[in-house]
Write a protein that holds these residues in place. Structure first.
Motif, PDB file in Angstrom:
ATOM      1  N   SER A   1      -5.186  -7.396 -12.889  1.00  0.00           N
ATOM      2  CA  SER A   1      -5.985  -6.667 -13.449  1.00  0.00           C
ATOM      3  C   SER A   1      -7.091  -5.909 -12.433  1.00  0.00           C
ATOM      4  CB  SER A   1      -7.106  -7.256 -14.571  1.00  0.00           C
ATOM      5  OG  SER A   1      -6.088  -7.655 -15.742  1.00  0.00           O
ATOM      6  N   GLY A   2      -6.951  -6.461 -11.331  1.00  0.00           N
ATOM      7  CA  GLY A   2      -8.017  -5.974 -10.136  1.00  0.00           C
ATOM      8  C   GLY A   2      -7.489  -4.912  -9.179  1.00  0.00           C
ATOM      9  N   GLU A   3      -7.412  -5.236  -8.029  1.00  0.00           N
ATOM     10  CA  GLU A   3      -7.073  -4.106  -6.883  1.00  0.00           C
ATOM     11  C   GLU A   3      -6.505  -4.742  -5.705  1.00  0.00           C
ATOM     12  OE1 GLU A   3      -9.042  -0.690  -3.985  1.00  0.00           O
ATOM     13  OE2 GLU A   3     -10.064  -1.033  -5.912  1.00  0.00           O
ATOM     14  N   ILE A   4      -5.302  -4.494  -5.440  1.00  0.00           N
ATOM     15  CA  ILE A   4      -4.652  -5.264  -4.473  1.00  0.00           C
ATOM     16  C   ILE A   4      -4.127  -4.038  -3.491  1.00  0.00           C
ATOM     17  CG2 ILE A   4      -2.374  -6.363  -3.806  1.00  0.00           C
ATOM     18  CD1 ILE A   4      -2.481  -7.574  -6.640  1.00  0.00           C
ATOM     19  N   LYS A   5      -4.428  -4.055  -2.419  1.00  0.00           N
ATOM     20  CA  LYS A   5      -4.203  -2.896  -1.245  1.00  0.00           C
ATOM     21  C   LYS A   5      -3.934  -3.158  -0.104  1.00  0.00           C
ATOM     22  CE  LYS A   5      -9.138  -2.054  -0.758  1.00  0.00           C
ATOM     23  NZ  LYS A   5     -10.444  -1.443  -1.127  1.00  0.00           N
TER      24      LYS A   5
ATOM     25  N   PHE B   1      -5.446 -11.993 -12.001  1.00  0.00           N
ATOM     26  CA  PHE B   1      -6.296 -11.672 -10.806  1.00  0.00           C
ATOM     27  C   PHE B   1      -7.180 -10.381 -11.296  1.00  0.00           C
ATOM     28  CE2 PHE B   1      -6.745  -9.413  -6.680  1.00  0.00           C
ATOM     29  CZ  PHE B   1      -7.609 -10.739  -6.104  1.00  0.00           C
ATOM     30  N   LYS B   2      -8.625 -10.641 -11.093  1.00  0.00           N
ATOM     31  CA  LYS B   2      -9.494  -9.594 -11.327  1.00  0.00           C
ATOM     32  C   LYS B   2     -10.269  -9.028 -10.241  1.00  0.00           C
ATOM     33  CE  LYS B   2     -11.303 -12.132 -14.572  1.00  0.00           C
ATOM     34  NZ  LYS B   2     -10.191 -13.253 -14.710  1.00  0.00           N
ATOM     35  N   GLY B   3      -9.898  -9.748  -8.922  1.00  0.00           N
ATOM     36  CA  GLY B   3     -10.677  -9.567  -7.769  1.00  0.00           C
ATOM     37  C   GLY B   3     -10.245  -8.321  -6.990  1.00  0.00           C
ATOM     38  N   ILE B   4     -10.412  -8.231  -5.868  1.00  0.00           N
ATOM     39  CA  ILE B   4      -9.963  -7.247  -4.668  1.00  0.00           C
ATOM     40  C   ILE B   4      -9.210  -8.136  -3.786  1.00  0.00           C
ATOM     41  CG2 ILE B   4     -10.477  -5.619  -2.963  1.00  0.00           C
ATOM     42  CD1 ILE B   4     -13.098  -5.110  -4.764  1.00  0.00           C
ATOM     43  N   LEU B   5      -7.937  -7.659  -3.357  1.00  0.00           N
ATOM     44  CA  LEU B   5      -7.452  -8.192  -2.155  1.00  0.00           C
ATOM     45  C   LEU B   5      -7.075  -7.084  -1.196  1.00  0.00           C
ATOM     46  CD1 LEU B   5      -5.704 -10.543  -0.564  1.00  0.00           C
ATOM     47  CD2 LEU B   5      -3.749  -9.936  -1.727  1.00  0.00           C
ATOM     48  N   ASP B   6      -7.602  -7.041  -0.138  1.00  0.00           N
ATOM     49  CA  ASP B   6      -7.392  -6.008   0.818  1.00  0.00           C
ATOM     50  C   ASP B   6      -6.568  -6.732   2.109  1.00  0.00           C
ATOM     51  OD1 ASP B   6      -7.473  -3.967   2.824  1.00  0.00           O
ATOM     52  OD2 ASP B   6      -9.546  -3.708   2.708  1.00  0.00           O
ATOM     53  N   GLY B   7      -5.464  -6.369   2.399  1.00  0.00           N
ATOM     54  CA  GLY B   7      -4.834  -6.836   3.563  1.00  0.00           C
ATOM     55  C   GLY B   7      -4.720  -6.075   4.695  1.00  0.00           C
ATOM     56  N   LYS B   8      -5.447  -4.865   5.026  1.00  0.00           N
ATOM     57  CA  LYS B   8      -5.890  -4.261   6.132  1.00  0.00           C
ATOM     58  C   LYS B   8      -4.657  -3.872   6.713  1.00  0.00           C
ATOM     59  CE  LYS B   8     -10.682  -5.242   7.132  1.00  0.00           C
ATOM     60  NZ  LYS B   8     -11.520  -5.953   7.974  1.00  0.00           N
ATOM     61  N   GLY B   9      -3.300  -3.998   5.923  1.00  0.00           N
ATOM     62  CA  GLY B   9      -2.235  -3.352   6.836  1.00  0.00           C
ATOM     63  C   GLY B   9      -1.350  -4.444   7.267  1.00  0.00           C
TER      64      GLY B   9
END
Length: 487
Positions: free
Chosen positions: A215-219, A185-193
């Motif tokens: 390899s991306g950003e998970i937050k 995974f190279k993208g962004i996943l934003d769960g917004k909480g």
């Protein structure tokens, strides 16, 4: 008889006459038609007025027809019924007004950017568990909840959760982790909480988590469920690469695993920041509440563990199992327990076995070994030759029979400015360096009583911990049992 183009010629002559008169009056053509000319400025003013009017109408619609909630996705036609050229160039994406790059001129793009309106990022909204399961498949999916727009679910796409989702996994329908070594995974996943619930894995295979390779950003996600596996097991990511970032994530997944396992990440080469483990973990070797194995390039910062960890072998820590990188500003308040007589060595409140750097960390929990255990410590079980521990403390009970210490069970590395409650020795065994380390009373640890140094001067626990930079503050609200708390 007038020719057909007489009218055009007359108009052209009029324009030329006006320009000539303006030039004679001292006004240049550039002042009229240039980038900062009268005509351009008039167009810009009209354009900006229209945009502000659109923003006001969107806000009004949000108040009157969307219960005051921000619109997340949609065209101007969808949101305010506008069908002119502005409907073609503006779009609401993830709660922000954005523009479509291929629909505006360079000047219009510049004007919009000056107004704080950026280009559309092609953010993919996720509303359901079924949509989440499509992440990284490359499929084109129509999202009805976002006006029926079609998005391509690639590994490098930007995904944003719009609400809590349920993956609805079971023994018969187990979760298939996202990403493989050749295609992480190279993208962004934003769960917004929001919560992701319903993950279920019961397998003897290696690398099991919500994501296998990142390899991306998970937050900003919280994950609930159950995972039972062998090696490289975690709640969020099995293996996080050097470019991978895991930020503001919470694990609530009960995990039973064997080797290199963690509540958030199994093995980490990248960044883990401001993450928390709230789940019960039953772990075997080189495993921790946040991360199992933190490599030399890895950084674990601002993380904490609040639940029990049951250990069965070696290298178990409240935050990290084995550390060769940096563990900073982390703390553990979840008890670490020995499960059987087989549980062997290197158990620590923060790190099980440390080859790297531990800075500004603390442990308040009990770390328990049994009669066959050795190297049990409040901050780390074993601080190896390359290991550095500084500006950290322990107040938890450290229980065991061989090489037991409030900071380290065994130290062959370097420990500076570290403090333990005086029911524990600083280390159980030491062939390394100890500098400015002390055993302190409970009142001294709680900053209720001053500390007398060898030269007769007095100081405080906060002054000692904050010698290089202010990181700890007094626990005025008793959130930390009265002990210094990270600011």
């Amino acid at each position: 008889m007038k020719r057909k183009n007489d009218k055009g010629i007359t108009l052209l002559a009029l324009v030329i006459t006006i320009i000539v008169l303006l030039i004679l009056a001292g006004v240049t053509i550039g002042a009229i038609t240039g980038d900062d000319g009268t005509i351009v400025n008039a167009s810009k003013a009209k354009f900006r007025t229209e945009i502000r009017d659109i923003e006001e109408k969107i806000e009004l619609e949000e108040v009157n027809h969307n219960n005051g909630e921000d619109f997340q996705f949609g065209t101007l036609k969808d949101l305010i019924g506008r069908e002119d050229e502005y409907n073609e160039i503006l779009y609401m994406e993830d709660g922000k007004l954005v523009y479509l790059e291929d629909k505006v001129s360079d000047k219009q793009a510049k004007w919009l950017e000056e107004m704080g309106i950026n280009a559309k990022q092609n953010i993919i909204p996720i509303y359901t568990g079924e949509q989440f399961k499509k992440i990284g498949t490359g499929e084109e999916i129509q999202i009805e909840e976002a006006g029926g727009e079609v998005y391509q679910f690639n590994m490098d796409s930007h995904y944003v959760l719009q609400n809590d989702i349920d993956l609805n996994c079971s023994e018969e329908n187990q979760w298939m982790p996202i990403g493989i070594s050749s295609n992480p995974f190279k993208g962004i996943l934003d769960g917004k909480g929001y919560d992701i619930s319903g993950i279920y894995i019961n397998s003897e295979e290696v690398r099991k988590a919500l994501f296998n390779y990142n390899s991306g950003e998970i937050k900003n996600i919280a994950l609930n469920g159950y995972i039972n596996g062998s090696n490289f097991i975690a709640g969020i990511v099995a293996e996080n690469s050097a470019s991978g970032k895991i930020i503001n994530c919470i694990n609530k997944v009960e995990i039973n695993a064997v080797y290199i396992c963690g509540g958030i990440v199994g093995r980490n080469y990248g960044v883990i920041e401001n993450c928390e483990n709230r789940a019960y973990l039953a772990l075997n070797s080189a495993s921790g509440g946040i991360c199992g194995d933190n490599q030399s390039s890895g950084s674990v910062r601002g993380c904490f563990n609040t639940n029990e960890i049951l250990l069965a072998d070696w290298g178990i820590g409240g935050i990290v199992g084995t550390n060769s990188g940096t563990v900073e500003e982390c703390y553990n308040v979840g008890n670490i327990l020995a499960s059987t007589s087989y549980a062997r060595y290197s158990k620590g409140g923060v790190v099980g076995r440390n080859y790297g750097i531990i800075r500004k960390c603390y442990n308040l929990a009990t770390v328990t070994g049994n009669s066959n255990n050795w190297n049990i410590g409040g901050v780390t079980g074993s601080n190896e030759e390359s290991g550095i521990i500084e500006f950290s403390y322990n107040t938890g009970k450290i229980i065991g029979s061989i090489t037991v210490g409030g900071i380290a069970g065994n130290n062959v590395g370097n420990i500076q400015y570290c403090y333990t409650i005086n029911t524990n020795e600083i280390t159980g065994a030491n062939t390394g360096t100890l500098g400015n380390c002390m055993q302190l009373s409970e009142r001294q640890m709680k900053n209720e009583e001053s500390i007398t140094l060898e030269d007769g001067s007095t100081t405080s626990i906060l002054a000692l911990l904050n010698k290089e930079e202010e990181c700890f503050i007094e626990d005025t609200k008793n959130d930390n049992k009265g002990y210094p708390i990270l600011k």
